[in-house]
Design a protein around this motif. Sequence first.
Motif, PDB file in Angstrom:
ATOM      1  N   SER A 172      42.393  86.749  49.875  1.00 32.45           N
ATOM      2  CA  SER A 172      41.599  85.539  49.753  1.00 32.45           C
ATOM      3  C   SER A 172      41.428  85.176  48.286  1.00 32.45           C
ATOM      4  N   THR A 173      40.815  84.021  48.059  1.00 28.90           N
ATOM      5  CA  THR A 173      40.623  83.569  46.675  1.00 28.90           C
ATOM      6  C   THR A 173      39.740  84.534  45.891  1.00 28.90           C
ATOM      7  N   LEU A 174      38.642  84.968  46.512  1.00 28.82           N
ATOM      8  CA  LEU A 174      37.741  85.875  45.811  1.00 28.82           C
ATOM      9  C   LEU A 174      38.386  87.235  45.580  1.00 28.82           C
ATOM     10  N   VAL A 175      39.180  87.691  46.571  1.00 30.92           N
ATOM     11  CA  VAL A 175      39.870  88.977  46.392  1.00 30.92           C
ATOM     12  C   VAL A 175      40.883  88.888  45.252  1.00 30.92           C
ATOM     13  N   ALA A 176      41.626  87.785  45.184  1.00 24.95           N
ATOM     14  CA  ALA A 176      42.584  87.606  44.099  1.00 24.95           C
ATOM     15  C   ALA A 176      41.877  87.512  42.752  1.00 24.95           C
ATOM     16  N   LEU A 177      40.737  86.847  42.730  1.00 28.87           N
ATOM     17  CA  LEU A 177      39.973  86.749  41.483  1.00 28.87           C
ATOM     18  C   LEU A 177      39.505  88.118  41.030  1.00 28.87           C
ATOM     19  N   ARG A 178      38.999  88.898  41.976  1.00 24.16           N
ATOM     20  CA  ARG A 178      38.453  90.210  41.615  1.00 24.16           C
ATOM     21  C   ARG A 178      39.534  91.226  41.275  1.00 24.16           C
ATOM     22  N   SER A 179      40.647  91.211  42.000  1.00 28.80           N
ATOM     23  CA  SER A 179      41.657  92.255  41.838  1.00 28.80           C
ATOM     24  C   SER A 179      42.799  91.871  40.909  1.00 28.80           C
ATOM     25  N   ILE A 180      43.022  90.578  40.680  1.00 27.46           N
ATOM     26  CA  ILE A 180      44.143  90.147  39.843  1.00 27.46           C
ATOM     27  C   ILE A 180      43.669  89.534  38.531  1.00 27.46           C
ATOM     28  N   VAL A 181      42.831  88.508  38.618  1.00 29.80           N
ATOM     29  CA  VAL A 181      42.476  87.730  37.428  1.00 29.80           C
ATOM     30  C   VAL A 181      41.539  88.505  36.509  1.00 29.80           C
ATOM     31  N   LEU A 182      40.450  89.024  37.044  1.00 32.71           N
ATOM     32  CA  LEU A 182      39.452  89.678  36.196  1.00 32.71           C
ATOM     33  C   LEU A 182      40.000  90.908  35.465  1.00 32.71           C
ATOM     34  N   PRO A 183      40.783  91.784  36.126  1.00 32.04           N
ATOM     35  CA  PRO A 183      41.332  92.919  35.353  1.00 32.04           C
ATOM     36  C   PRO A 183      42.236  92.489  34.210  1.00 32.04           C
ATOM     37  N   LEU A 184      42.984  91.400  34.383  1.00 29.58           N
ATOM     38  CA  LEU A 184      43.903  90.965  33.344  1.00 29.58           C
ATOM     39  C   LEU A 184      43.204  90.246  32.196  1.00 29.58           C
ATOM     40  N   MET A 185      41.999  89.760  32.439  1.00 25.94           N
ATOM     41  CA  MET A 185      41.265  89.066  31.378  1.00 25.94           C
ATOM     42  C   MET A 185      40.031  89.858  30.949  1.00 25.94           C
ATOM     43  N   ARG A 186      40.101  91.184  31.149  1.00 30.47           N
ATOM     44  CA  ARG A 186      38.932  91.993  30.804  1.00 30.47           C
ATOM     45  C   ARG A 186      38.623  91.949  29.313  1.00 30.47           C
ATOM     46  N   GLN A 187      39.661  91.801  28.488  1.00 33.10           N
ATOM     47  CA  GLN A 187      39.406  91.673  27.053  1.00 33.10           C
ATOM     48  C   GLN A 187      38.615  90.404  26.757  1.00 33.10           C
ATOM     49  N   GLY A 188      38.987  89.308  27.414  1.00 30.21           N
ATOM     50  CA  GLY A 188      38.247  88.063  27.232  1.00 30.21           C
ATOM     51  C   GLY A 188      36.817  88.180  27.706  1.00 30.21           C
ATOM     52  N   LEU A 189      36.612  88.851  28.838  1.00 28.96           N
ATOM     53  CA  LEU A 189      35.252  89.049  29.332  1.00 28.96           C
ATOM     54  C   LEU A 189      34.443  89.906  28.359  1.00 28.96           C
ATOM     55  N   GLY A 190      35.113  90.880  27.732  1.00 29.39           N
ATOM     56  CA  GLY A 190      34.418  91.677  26.725  1.00 29.39           C
ATOM     57  C   GLY A 190      34.000  90.850  25.529  1.00 29.39           C
ATOM     58  N   VAL A 191      34.866  89.925  25.124  1.00 27.54           N
ATOM     59  CA  VAL A 191      34.523  89.038  24.011  1.00 27.54           C
ATOM     60  C   VAL A 191      33.324  88.163  24.368  1.00 27.54           C
ATOM     61  N   VAL A 192      33.329  87.616  25.581  1.00 27.03           N
ATOM     62  CA  VAL A 192      32.212  86.779  26.023  1.00 27.03           C
ATOM     63  C   VAL A 192      30.930  87.604  26.077  1.00 27.03           C
ATOM     64  N   PHE A 193      31.035  88.822  26.605  1.00 24.78           N
ATOM     65  CA  PHE A 193      29.860  89.697  26.705  1.00 24.78           C
ATOM     66  C   PHE A 193      29.278  89.981  25.333  1.00 24.78           C
ATOM     67  N   ILE A 194      30.149  90.345  24.379  1.00 21.58           N
ATOM     68  CA  ILE A 194      29.667  90.655  23.035  1.00 21.58           C
ATOM     69  C   ILE A 194      29.047  89.421  22.384  1.00 21.58           C
ATOM     70  N   PHE A 195      29.695  88.261  22.553  1.00 26.50           N
ATOM     71  CA  PHE A 195      29.176  87.032  21.963  1.00 26.50           C
ATOM     72  C   PHE A 195      27.774  86.724  22.480  1.00 26.50           C
ATOM     73  N   VAL A 196      27.597  86.784  23.790  1.00 25.26           N
ATOM     74  CA  VAL A 196      26.293  86.474  24.380  1.00 25.26           C
ATOM     75  C   VAL A 196      25.275  87.544  24.003  1.00 25.26           C
ATOM     76  N   PHE A 197      25.702  88.810  24.016  1.00 26.62           N
ATOM     77  CA  PHE A 197      24.790  89.906  23.681  1.00 26.62           C
ATOM     78  C   PHE A 197      24.245  89.740  22.268  1.00 26.62           C
ATOM     79  N   ILE A 198      25.120  89.431  21.318  1.00 30.93           N
ATOM     80  CA  ILE A 198      24.681  89.279  19.927  1.00 30.93           C
ATOM     81  C   ILE A 198      23.763  88.073  19.776  1.00 30.93           C
ATOM     82  N   GLN A 199      24.085  86.973  20.468  1.00 35.31           N
ATOM     83  CA  GLN A 199      23.219  85.796  20.413  1.00 35.31           C
ATOM     84  C   GLN A 199      21.829  86.116  20.941  1.00 35.31           C
ATOM     85  N   ALA A 200      21.767  86.853  22.044  1.00 34.18           N
ATOM     86  CA  ALA A 200      20.467  87.205  22.614  1.00 34.18           C
ATOM     87  C   ALA A 200      19.752  88.261  21.774  1.00 34.18           C
ATOM     88  N   TRP A 201      20.519  89.166  21.175  1.00 31.79           N
ATOM     89  CA  TRP A 201      19.923  90.236  20.367  1.00 31.79           C
ATOM     90  C   TRP A 201      19.156  89.664  19.169  1.00 31.79           C
TER      91      TRP A 201
END
Length: 272
Positions: A172-201
């Motif tokens: 399904s769409t959500l399964v493909a998002l969770r198992s295909i897209v998110l693992p391949l863009m984990r570096q991007g998600l890490g960048v977003v996480f760090i950016f938001v974390f520092i802004q909130a910090w």
Amino acid sequence: MTTRAKLGADIVLAAIGVCFIAPLLWLLLASVDPQAGYQTKVPAEPSIDNFRAVMTPELLFRPLANSFLLSAGTAVVNVLAAVLAAYPLSRYQSRFNKPFMYTVLFGTSLPVTAIMVPVYGLFVQLQFLDSMVATIFFMATTTLPMAIWMTKNFMDSVPLELEEAAWVDGASTLVALRSIVLPLMRQGLGVVFIFVFIQAWGNFFVPFILLLSIGKQPAAVSIFSFFGQHGAIAYGQLAAFSILYSVPVLVLYALVSRGLGSSFALSGAMKG
């Protein structure tokens, strides 16, 4: 480039470097100087008394724990919401995509000080004042527009053909998002996480307005406890606190950068 032009460029770069190094040098020297002032000077008798004075539950550990709770909660909410918002914008073409993205971009230009009065009134009516959870969700909304833009850009780099292959296999769409897209863009998600974390910090204004209890205030707010009445400032303790306040963000950045690697692991993923 002539020798004179190179010399001029070197002088300009050196001046810029001094502007960045001088405050850091004062921070390091003042933190080990029992008689620290606003001037940058080598301490006559270096000591760690300033660090001992601030390393208490009331001054350091509890505010840092509150900062971590607020920042981590804000980053998690942002990443989840940004992924759900960026996926349809990245994968489905619509004439409303660009207007929506420009509207989101406009949201980044609104200063938080301009909306705090109505937000404060809303928090009073809903009895959300002094609530960590409510403050986390509001802080997440202030950084969500930029998080959506960043997440969409990273998601665009993941080939659509990989999802199509998963759909053919019955995912399904959500399964493909969770198992295909998110693992391949984990570096991007890490960048977003760090950016938001520092802004909130480093966010001072929002917790200062919405969190009333001293025990719930983050380190960005409690740092003002070193500014006394009539202009008296504990410079040494302020410098020591500032160094310890910066350590968690630097450690998080180092850990995430090492864990994510240097690039997306997309080689060999495309169908031949």
